[in-house]
Write an enzyme that holds these catalytic residues in place. Structure first.
Site, PDB file in Angstrom:
ATOM      1  N   ASP A  39      -5.592  79.032 -19.004  1.00 38.39           N
ATOM      2  CA  ASP A  39      -6.769  78.197 -19.049  1.00 38.39           C
ATOM      3  C   ASP A  39      -6.849  78.159 -20.863  1.00 38.39           C
ATOM      4  O   ASP A  39      -7.122  77.387 -21.112  1.00 38.39           O
ATOM      5  CB  ASP A  39      -7.700  78.921 -18.797  1.00 38.39           C
ATOM      6  CG  ASP A  39      -8.303  77.781 -17.851  1.00 38.39           C
ATOM      7  OD1 ASP A  39      -7.588  77.285 -16.685  1.00 38.39           O
ATOM      8  OD2 ASP A  39      -9.804  78.127 -17.023  1.00 38.39           O
ATOM      9  N   ASN A  86     -18.026  70.687 -12.117  1.00 40.81           N
ATOM     10  CA  ASN A  86     -19.457  71.177 -12.054  1.00 40.81           C
ATOM     11  C   ASN A  86     -19.439  72.149 -13.454  1.00 40.81           C
ATOM     12  O   ASN A  86     -20.477  72.840 -13.952  1.00 40.81           O
ATOM     13  CB  ASN A  86     -18.805  72.218 -10.373  1.00 40.81           C
ATOM     14  CG  ASN A  86     -21.035  73.259 -11.013  1.00 40.81           C
ATOM     15  OD1 ASN A  86     -21.788  73.097  -9.558  1.00 40.81           O
ATOM     16  ND2 ASN A  86     -20.323  74.186 -10.340  1.00 40.81           N
ATOM     17  N   ASP A 108     -25.100  69.394  -7.634  1.00 37.59           N
ATOM     18  CA  ASP A 108     -24.392  68.303  -7.446  1.00 37.59           C
ATOM     19  C   ASP A 108     -24.898  67.140  -7.813  1.00 37.59           C
ATOM     20  O   ASP A 108     -25.771  66.518  -7.134  1.00 37.59           O
ATOM     21  CB  ASP A 108     -24.337  67.976  -5.641  1.00 37.59           C
ATOM     22  CG  ASP A 108     -23.280  66.896  -5.300  1.00 37.59           C
ATOM     23  OD1 ASP A 108     -22.682  66.035  -6.416  1.00 37.59           O
ATOM     24  OD2 ASP A 108     -22.578  68.292  -4.521  1.00 37.59           O
TER      25      ASP A 108
END
Length: 404
Positions: free
Chosen positions: A152, A215, A286
């Site tokens: 990452d 998210n 959300d």
């Protein structure tokens, strides 16, 4: 040639088997609740196509090996399988959180690489052990197939020292490796390459700001095709406001909360990572739920939305100065690709940067890379779908061919 991509979590395994001749997924899935009693395996054949078929199994998986063995059973099943046997898997590509400064690019996994991943467990206590578990499972179940670690942090290794160092005593960097590493690098790298292709511009001349909004959220400043700054830091907590993460805060809040609330460091970490961000402000993480609440006049949902957008706008302004002449601003990931309301709010009144989006074009859904700005705008605004699994698979093949 088939590459199995694995993203191993502490109690889960996300996987995708990709045919590299077509670069299409043969199957994908998720093993959940490993070691937590009753587990769940959701397996998709020909995912994201009209012919998609889903299989859902509920059973206990004592460990990652048991979960992955069941995946192998499904992908080689005589009736529903997508390959005849696991020998058809050429290689396994692993998403790995953190390789520190020692691993600057994707590598074939060996004992040295596993040792580095292990060394960085203190900085990635949730992800690095899980990533190691996924590697060990692959080594046990696919001994014929080499494993490659795709990190990452890799894309952000080109940041200059002035960008990645914290203004703390320098000895902390030398002894504890405290610095900004950045995350979502696989996505930012994929988007950078795809944007260069879309604009027909050489990668080493491309200057863009990439906005990975899901998210978890992060942005990267890309100059001449290389990352020169990013929003996340030594952990994914720094930077933008996210679904449950707070993003940038005054670090003096930590001792303040210890004194006033009696919280431990671990408790504060939980609050900042899992109970803050959008969820902390309005109780929802959300964005679709937040939009629905905004339409009903929910003031806290509106506040959360405005705070979320404000942070993105602030970083766009900052990164525009860092990058210089901008070739594009690029939105990607779940919110970035699908939420026209967020994109419109982020790009509103940005005349100073030469940004002016077309509301009608912005509102249209598409699975393809596209312009959403008005014709003639000085800085194009793009939506480019990300595909981290494909990027991992492509990188895996490149590493094994000595071309990374």
């Amino acid at each position: 040639m088939n590459v199995l991509v694995i993203n191993s979590g502490s109690s889960s395994i996300k996987y995708q088997l990709i045919d590299m001749t077509t670069e299409k997924a043969l199957c994908s899935g998720l093993v959940e609740r490993i070691g937590e009693g009753m587990g769940k395996l959701t397996h998709k054949i020909k995912p994201d196509t009209d012919a998609e078929e889903k299989i859902v199994l509920e059973q206990a998986f004592a460990n990652h090996v048991e979960g992955m063995k069941k995946v192998v059973d499904l992908i080689t099943d005589a009736d529903k399988g997508v390959i005849a046997d696991k020998g058809e898997i050429y290689a396994v590509g692993h998403r790995v959180l953190l390789g520190g400064e020692e691993i600057k690019q994707s590598v074939k996994i060996d004992e040295w690489a596993k040792g580095i991943i292990r060394d960085y467990i203190p900085l990635g206590p949730l992800h690095n052990p899980a990533n190691l578990a996924g590697i060990e499972v692959a080594e046990e179940l696919f001994p014929h197939a080499p494993s490659v670690g795709v990190f990452d942090t890799e894309f952000h290794q080109t940041m200059p020292k002035k960008a990645y160092l914290y203004p703390l005593p320098y000895d902390l960097y030398k002894t504890l490796r405290i610095r900004r590493y950045g995350f979502h690098g696989t996505s930012h790298r994929y988007i950078t390459k795809k944007t260069a292709e879309f604009l027909g511009k050489p990668l080493d001349e491309l200057n863009i700001i990439t906005c990975h909004l899901g998210n978890g959220c992060s942005m990267a400043a890309v100059k001449n095709g290389r990352c020169v700054d990013t929003t996340m830091g030594i952990t994914p907590l720094e930077g933008l406001m996210m679904g449950t993460r707070c993003g940038d805060i005054d670090p003096a809040l930590v001792p303040f909360l210890m004194e006033k609330k009696g919280w431990s460091g671990a408790e504060i970490d939980t609050v900042m990572n899992k109970q803050s961000g959008l969820k902390g402000i309005c109780g929802m993480n959300d964005m679709r739920d937040i939009h629905a609440a905004r339409e009903k006049g929910d003031e806290m949902a509106e506040l959360a939305f405005q705070m979320f957008v404000y942070r993105i706008r602030k970083y766009i302004g900052s990164f525009a100065v860092v990058v210089g002449k901008l070739d594009a601003i690029v939105f990607t990931a779940g919110i970035g690709e699908n939420d026209d309301l967020v994109r419109a709010a982020v790009c509103k009144d940005m005349d100073i940067l030469g940004i002016d989006i077309d509301e009608a074009v912005n509102a249209k859904r598409s699975g393809q890379a596209r312009h959403i700005g008005k014709p003639g705008q000085r800085v194009p605004v793009l939506v480019v779908p990300t595909n981290e699994e494909l990027e991992i698979a492509q990188t895996t093949v490149a590493v094994l061919n000595g071309k990374n």
